[in-house]
Design an enzyme around this catalytic site. Sequence first.
Site, PDB file in Angstrom:
ATOM      1  CG  ASP A 320      -2.003  -1.058   1.122  1.00 10.64           C
ATOM      2  OD1 ASP A 320      -2.329  -1.476  -0.015  1.00 10.64           O
ATOM      3  OD2 ASP A 320      -2.516  -1.483   2.170  1.00 10.64           O
ATOM      4  CE  LYS A 347      -3.086  -3.621  -3.696  1.00 12.93           C
ATOM      5  NZ  LYS A 347      -3.617  -4.603  -2.743  1.00 12.93           N
ATOM      6  NE  ARG A 351      -3.332   2.823  -4.370  1.00 13.30           N
ATOM      7  CZ  ARG A 351      -3.616   2.362  -3.154  1.00 13.30           C
ATOM      8  NH1 ARG A 351      -2.893   1.374  -2.652  1.00 13.30           N
ATOM      9  NH2 ARG A 351      -4.600   2.879  -2.451  1.00 13.30           N
TER      10      ARG A 351
HETATM   11  C1  S3P Z   1      -5.444  -5.619   3.066  1.00 14.10           C
HETATM   12  C2  S3P Z   1      -4.688  -6.340   2.181  1.00 14.10           C
HETATM   13  C3  S3P Z   1      -4.035  -5.749   1.007  1.00 14.10           C
HETATM   14  C4  S3P Z   1      -3.980  -4.237   1.082  1.00 14.10           C
HETATM   15  C5  S3P Z   1      -5.264  -3.642   1.538  1.00 14.10           C
HETATM   16  C6  S3P Z   1      -5.641  -4.170   2.910  1.00 14.10           C
HETATM   17  C7  S3P Z   1      -6.060  -6.317   4.208  1.00 14.10           C
HETATM   18  O1  S3P Z   1      -4.763  -6.105  -0.163  1.00 14.10           O
HETATM   19  O2  S3P Z   1      -3.617  -3.694  -0.171  1.00 14.10           O
HETATM   20  O3  S3P Z   1      -5.164  -2.227   1.597  1.00 14.10           O
HETATM   21  O4  S3P Z   1      -6.499  -5.658   5.161  1.00 14.10           O
HETATM   22  O5  S3P Z   1      -6.106  -7.554   4.183  1.00 14.10           O
HETATM   23  P1  S3P Z   1      -4.431  -7.465  -0.984  1.00 14.10           P
HETATM   24  O6  S3P Z   1      -4.627  -8.555  -0.053  1.00 14.10           O
HETATM   25  O7  S3P Z   1      -5.443  -7.467  -2.094  1.00 14.10           O
HETATM   26  O8  S3P Z   1      -3.035  -7.288  -1.463  1.00 14.10           O
END
Ligand code: S3P
Length: 439
Positions: A320, A347, A351
């Site tokens: 992130d 995302k 991004r």
């Molecule tokens: C998150 C996992 C991540 C992250 C998101 C929050 C989570 O996504 O980018 O902001 O809380 O499990 P991905 O699992 O799709 O990479």
Amino acid sequence: MSKSITFKVQPGGTLHGEVRVPGDKSISHRSIMLGSLADGTTHVTGFLEAEDALATLQAFKDMGVVIEGPENGQVTIHGVGKHGLKAPARDLYLGNSGTSMRLLSGLLSGQAFDSVLTGDKSLSGRPMKRVTEPLAAMGADIKTTEQGTAPLRIFGRAGQLKGIDYTMPMASAQVKSCLLLAGMYAQGKTSVTEPAPTRDHTERMLAGFAYPVKREGNKVIITADGQLKATDIDVPSDISSAAFFLVGASIAPGSDVLLKHVGINPTRTGVVDILKLMGANIEILNQREVGGEPVADLHVVYSPLKGIDIPEALVPLAIDEFPVLFVAAACAEGQTRLTGAEELRVKESDRIQVMADGLQILGVSAEPTADGMIIQGGTIGGGEVISHGDHRIAMSFAIAALKASKSITIHDCENVNTSFPGFKILAQQLGLNIAEEIL
Ligand code: S3P
């Protein structure tokens, strides 16, 4: 029409002072989910009072859970037990929050009622097959659009889900967590294998609620044999929000910032490792453990950065933080190259494209690639950029102004409230010359 927020940030300045950024978004979501399913009352402190986490909170209220707060980060959840959720009277609207939608899809697949999950324009365009396909293999019944996107119509299959052994094609904590939550309602064993380590807040919190979950190497295993016992949760500050000031203080000469009570779970600290490889001066102080999560104060002092090839192993651990890391790269001496990060394209916005477009407008040499970006560090000019409704893009360009030669105007900043309410005020306190225009 909802309001539109524009940030106008004057060039230059330094960052100075001590702040505590808001609570961790991932942990806040999970505190509501597991607290609701627990037997007994769970008290949460440090809860992130931002739109994404509030969407999760509202969804559980809509399923009959009595939740008090949030007030000053405090939430009291009167758990209904693992089988106590009730059919919602309306669609569950999850706003911008991918975490809410993906985790809930797993949890709701095994309930005794049907439900519909909807979201805003960005969330309605994000890929959901990554969860609906493995869930279907477990016996779940979910209808998506033809493109595999929301709304998700979930037909509850209580007692009919079957555990699977699933190897994820991408490193995703959301997919892993979705399947673990479904596994709590499935016959037999559910295991999820990850190609690279991803944030493990679900596993840690399940253990905190006394629910059995096992890790064997890169595999996590769960069964339906368990109950959640209410517990108290102290949510640390979100390292993803701290990241804006880690970069800001690293690029603005004379800066010196202390970020208090930040979660430093090793599955989240890629941003610190990458910045250190670039030459940043970040000290990790006063390390402690709070409710099963490691926490520390982060002290960051200005230090000239140099470009690097970002190690691919660090990508999921900083997933992130790339928007603001691209800003660090734009201020570094030499070239920075990111590869292996195609996930950034799906995302809250694409991004890679959106950051490359904005950096180019600011006069930075930024070349987007299929799975990353190549940035030549140098000077940053000024101009008008668009965040495309992506909170982290908006805040990243605000931080870029610290090293810009002219002011930066950022359009479409409403969604900063999904993860970091009060960003403008905290940034001002530290020394960023940022103003907001609301239309
Ligand atoms: C998150 C996992 C991540 C992250 C998101 C929050 C989570 O996504 O980018 O902001 O809380 O499990 P991905 O699992 O799709 O990479």
